[in-house]
Motif scaffolding. Structure first.
Motif, PDB file in Angstrom:
ATOM      1  N   GLU A  25       0.827  -1.201   0.000  1.00 23.70           N
ATOM      2  CA  GLU A  25       0.000   0.000   0.000  1.00 23.70           C
ATOM      3  C   GLU A  25       0.867   1.259   0.000  1.00 23.70           C
ATOM      4  OE1 GLU A  25      -3.957   1.151   2.465  1.00 23.70           O
ATOM      5  OE2 GLU A  25      -2.150   0.845   3.675  1.00 23.70           O
ATOM      6  N   ARG A  26       1.894   1.284   0.838  1.00 20.38           N
ATOM      7  CA  ARG A  26       2.784   2.444   0.919  1.00 20.38           C
ATOM      8  C   ARG A  26       3.539   2.650  -0.390  1.00 20.38           C
ATOM      9  NH1 ARG A  26       6.475   1.822   6.132  1.00 20.38           N
ATOM     10  NH2 ARG A  26       7.263   3.843   5.389  1.00 20.38           N
ATOM     11  N   ALA A  27       3.993   1.551  -0.992  1.00 21.82           N
ATOM     12  CA  ALA A  27       4.740   1.661  -2.247  1.00 21.82           C
ATOM     13  C   ALA A  27       3.865   2.226  -3.362  1.00 21.82           C
ATOM     14  CB  ALA A  27       5.301   0.303  -2.645  1.00 21.82           C
ATOM     15  N   LEU A  28       2.645   1.726  -3.492  1.00 19.35           N
ATOM     16  CA  LEU A  28       1.762   2.190  -4.559  1.00 19.35           C
ATOM     17  C   LEU A  28       1.303   3.626  -4.326  1.00 19.35           C
ATOM     18  CD1 LEU A  28      -0.417  -0.928  -5.426  1.00 19.35           C
ATOM     19  CD2 LEU A  28       1.507   0.041  -6.670  1.00 19.35           C
ATOM     20  N   ALA A  29       1.187   4.020  -3.078  1.00 16.36           N
ATOM     21  CA  ALA A  29       0.781   5.390  -2.781  1.00 16.36           C
ATOM     22  C   ALA A  29       1.783   6.394  -3.336  1.00 16.36           C
ATOM     23  CB  ALA A  29       0.625   5.580  -1.271  1.00 16.36           C
ATOM     24  N   VAL A  59       0.058   2.107 -14.385  1.00 19.64           N
ATOM     25  CA  VAL A  59       1.475   2.106 -14.007  1.00 19.64           C
ATOM     26  C   VAL A  59       2.243   1.166 -14.943  1.00 19.64           C
ATOM     27  CG1 VAL A  59       3.125   1.668 -12.151  1.00 19.64           C
ATOM     28  CG2 VAL A  59       0.847   2.563 -11.610  1.00 19.64           C
ATOM     29  N   ASP A  60       3.361   1.634 -15.485  1.00 23.09           N
ATOM     30  CA  ASP A  60       4.129   0.835 -16.442  1.00 23.09           C
ATOM     31  C   ASP A  60       5.013  -0.187 -15.730  1.00 23.09           C
ATOM     32  OD1 ASP A  60       7.071   1.981 -16.200  1.00 23.09           O
ATOM     33  OD2 ASP A  60       5.723   3.714 -16.217  1.00 23.09           O
ATOM     34  N   GLU A  61       5.518  -1.174 -16.486  1.00 22.75           N
ATOM     35  CA  GLU A  61       6.256  -2.297 -15.906  1.00 22.75           C
ATOM     36  C   GLU A  61       7.572  -1.864 -15.271  1.00 22.75           C
ATOM     37  OE1 GLU A  61       5.150  -5.371 -15.461  1.00 22.75           O
ATOM     38  OE2 GLU A  61       3.258  -4.691 -16.344  1.00 22.75           O
ATOM     39  N   ALA A  62       8.236  -0.890 -15.867  1.00 21.18           N
ATOM     40  CA  ALA A  62       9.502  -0.424 -15.276  1.00 21.18           C
ATOM     41  C   ALA A  62       9.258   0.181 -13.894  1.00 21.18           C
ATOM     42  CB  ALA A  62      10.158   0.602 -16.203  1.00 21.18           C
ATOM     43  N   THR A  63       8.170   0.922 -13.765  1.00 13.95           N
ATOM     44  CA  THR A  63       7.838   1.516 -12.471  1.00 13.95           C
ATOM     45  C   THR A  63       7.446   0.442 -11.471  1.00 13.95           C
ATOM     46  OG1 THR A  63       7.110   3.559 -13.539  1.00 13.95           O
ATOM     47  CG2 THR A  63       6.344   3.170 -11.288  1.00 13.95           C
ATOM     48  N   ARG A  68       8.542  -2.742  -6.559  1.00 12.23           N
ATOM     49  CA  ARG A  68       8.784  -4.003  -5.840  1.00 12.23           C
ATOM     50  C   ARG A  68       9.923  -3.829  -4.841  1.00 12.23           C
ATOM     51  NH1 ARG A  68       7.536  -6.702 -10.931  1.00 12.23           N
ATOM     52  NH2 ARG A  68       5.699  -8.040 -10.635  1.00 12.23           N
ATOM     53  N   ALA A  69      10.984  -3.179  -5.266  1.00 10.24           N
ATOM     54  CA  ALA A  69      12.114  -2.939  -4.365  1.00 10.24           C
ATOM     55  C   ALA A  69      11.721  -2.002  -3.231  1.00 10.24           C
ATOM     56  CB  ALA A  69      13.286  -2.363  -5.153  1.00 10.24           C
ATOM     57  N   VAL A  70      10.899  -1.004  -3.540  1.00 11.06           N
ATOM     58  CA  VAL A  70      10.398  -0.094  -2.507  1.00 11.06           C
ATOM     59  C   VAL A  70       9.541  -0.858  -1.512  1.00 11.06           C
ATOM     60  CG1 VAL A  70       8.922   1.909  -2.080  1.00 11.06           C
ATOM     61  CG2 VAL A  70      10.480   1.912  -4.042  1.00 11.06           C
ATOM     62  N   ARG A  71       8.647  -1.704  -2.036  1.00 13.09           N
ATOM     63  CA  ARG A  71       7.809  -2.545  -1.170  1.00 13.09           C
ATOM     64  C   ARG A  71       8.654  -3.398  -0.243  1.00 13.09           C
ATOM     65  NH1 ARG A  71       5.579  -7.266  -3.145  1.00 13.09           N
ATOM     66  NH2 ARG A  71       7.738  -7.652  -3.797  1.00 13.09           N
TER      67      ARG A  71
END
Length: 212
Positions: A25-29, A59-63, A68-71
């Motif tokens: 949730e935090r990453a997508l925000a 949201v594009d695949e690169a983002t 994922r790393a942020v999550r």
């Protein structure tokens, strides 16, 4: 009587399911996407629900790869700072160890697992641990639990799986192993019709194991 127990990890031995959601949730925000928790819970058995919602939001695949790393960073932060113990787990494992051999079969990444157990004693009761990097196909495929059986040298009939999600239950059923589903608030709305047992806490396992 059962002689072997294969434990799922997240939601069974430690209370981490909700914190994984919070990390997603935090990453997508950060890219302006609000993760729908009800939908996430309904569809978490399929895996990748957070990223499915992100793609639908454009949201594009690169983002997504970056997120994922942020999550992962947020998740490990939660693992280090939040109370994720489940009351009575260590005491129950100590009692079960008198009767059965045990192992963990988890979809957790090794890095997350190591953070969780840096200062805990659960691993000491286990013959071994299988993390996500230790097998090719993840739950609900039967490979994780079939790999666990092979490592234990156990028969399906003598083994019990303990799970908290329908995804894990499907894996156990596909492997032909009896499965006890333990209550977890985060997964309670999932389909557990195929479970051999439904239990409120791990303390109920001893009676199931000794009864066979």
């Amino acid at each position: 009587m059962k002689a072997f127990v294969l434990f799922d990890h997240d939601g069974v031995l430690v209370d981490t399911e909700a914190w994984y959601f919070k990390a997603c949730e935090r990453a997508l925000a950060e890219v302006g996407v609000t993760l729908d928790e009800d939908r996430y819970r309904r569809n978490m058995t399929q895996g990748g629900e957070a990223w499915r919602q992100a793609r639908e939001a454009g949201v594009d695949e690169a983002t997504i790869d970056r997120l994922r790393a942020v999550r992962d960073e947020y998740y490990q932060e939660h693992l280090r700072t939040e109370a994720i113990e489940i009351e009575g787990v260590v005491e129950t494992l100590a009692e079960l160890a008198k009767h059965v051999r045990m192992a963990i079969v988890t979809t957790s990444r090794r890095a997350d697992f190591e953070v969780i157990h840096e200062h805990r004693h659960i691993r000491g009761f286990m013959d071994f641990v299988l993390v996500r990097e230790d097998y090719g196909r993840s739950k609900p495929h039967p490979e994780p639990y079939l790999t666990g059986l092979q490592r234990l040298g156990a028969t399906k009939e003598a083994t019990l799986v303990v799970e908290d999600s329908s995804r894990g239950l499907q894996s156990a059923v596909a492997a032909g192993i009896d499965c006890a589903v333990v209550h977890n608030d985060f997964t309670q709305g999932q389909d557990f019709a195929q479970a051999s047992h439904r239990i409120a806490s791990l303390s109920e396992l001893k009676d199931i194991i000794l009864a066979g």
